[in-house]
Design an enzyme around this catalytic site. Structure first.
Site, PDB file in Angstrom:
ATOM      1  N   LYS A  13       0.835  -1.217   0.000  1.00 55.02           N
ATOM      2  CA  LYS A  13       0.000   0.000   0.000  1.00 55.02           C
ATOM      3  C   LYS A  13       0.867   1.263   0.000  1.00 55.02           C
ATOM      4  CE  LYS A  13      -2.324  -0.887   3.796  1.00 55.02           C
ATOM      5  NZ  LYS A  13      -1.716  -2.167   4.207  1.00 55.02           N
ATOM      6  N   ARG A  88     -10.048   1.117  10.125  1.00 50.58           N
ATOM      7  CA  ARG A  88      -9.601  -0.232  10.498  1.00 50.58           C
ATOM      8  C   ARG A  88     -10.766  -1.148  10.882  1.00 50.58           C
ATOM      9  NH1 ARG A  88      -4.040  -0.638  11.408  1.00 50.58           N
ATOM     10  NH2 ARG A  88      -2.971   1.351  11.570  1.00 50.58           N
ATOM     11  N   ARG A 127      13.242 -11.866   3.682  1.00 50.92           N
ATOM     12  CA  ARG A 127      13.877 -10.559   3.881  1.00 50.92           C
ATOM     13  C   ARG A 127      14.672 -10.545   5.194  1.00 50.92           C
ATOM     14  NH1 ARG A 127       9.784  -5.994   2.027  1.00 50.92           N
ATOM     15  NH2 ARG A 127       9.112  -5.975   4.172  1.00 50.92           N
ATOM     16  N   ARG A 139      14.653  -5.354  10.636  1.00 50.17           N
ATOM     17  CA  ARG A 139      13.684  -4.312  11.003  1.00 50.17           C
ATOM     18  C   ARG A 139      12.551  -4.939  11.797  1.00 50.17           C
ATOM     19  NH1 ARG A 139      11.486  -2.495   5.693  1.00 50.17           N
ATOM     20  NH2 ARG A 139       9.836  -1.748   7.025  1.00 50.17           N
TER      21      ARG A 139
END
Length: 201
Positions: A13, A88, A127, A139
């Site tokens: 997104k 949401r 990743r 991360r």
């Protein structure tokens, strides 16, 4: 042009929203950023939010809608905006509809990036492994366990928002598993009928 982006975390997104910001010159609005800005500016609704957060509470839908309502009055949002990560829940979607109606505004389109969630998890694991192999820190968003929790929260609370907009004929589903440029092209097609309206508004 007033848009909402729906889709699970990791669906892309953010990447697509940045491209639309550049193309149409409208801001991408994230509730987290708006909340922090309202608190920093000490607006009436920002002060309310600060009091709730200082007490360790969760900011209510009313406060979030108030912050969105204030933000879309700003000059850069007069031509439109992209809501990312909001609403949401169905309750928030209904409250957003009411607030926009009070302002004489309506949403142009709700874009849902549809993705294979197991493939997303695999992508995140890969990743994380690549980062570790390069000696880089992983991360927080790329921690597979954290990601799975975010995905579960999305499926529990937010996945129901798409059917809400679909029932109103406002939802356009986009295959988010395609290459990034192909997703952008499909979004452009979905928005092509709205371009004229966007120039006028």
């Amino acid at each position: 042009m007033r848009l909402i982006f729906l889709g699970p975390p990791g669906a892309g997104k953010g990447t697509q929203a940045v491209r639309l910001v550049e193309k149409y010159g409208i801001p991408q609005l994230s509730t987290g950023d708006m909340l922090r800005a309202a608190v920093a500016a000490a607006t009436p609704v920002g002060l309310k939010a600060k009091a709730v957060m200082d007490a360790g509470g969760l900011v209510s839908d009313d406060i979030v809608i108030g912050i969105v309502a204030d933000r879309i009055e700003e000059d850069d949002a007069r031509k439109g905006f992209i809501l990312d990560g909001f609403p949401r829940t169905v309750a928030q979607a209904e409250a957003l509809d009411r607030m926009l109606a009070e302002k004489g505004l309506k949403l142009d389109l709700v874009l849902e990036l549809v993705v294979d969630q197991s493939a997303l998890v695999d992508r995140i694991i890969k990743r994380a492994e690549e980062a570790k192999a390069q000696g880089l820190p992983v991360r927080k968003d790329d921690d597979p366990e954290v990601f799975k929790q975010r995905l579960a929260a999305y499926n529990r609370d937010t996945a129901v928002v798409a059917p809400y907009y679909k029932a109103r004929g406002q939802l356009k589903a986009i295959d988010g598993m395609q290459p990034i440029d192909a997703v952008t092209a499909d979004i452009a097609k979905a928005l092509s009928g709205l371009d004229g309206d966007a120039q006028k508004s």
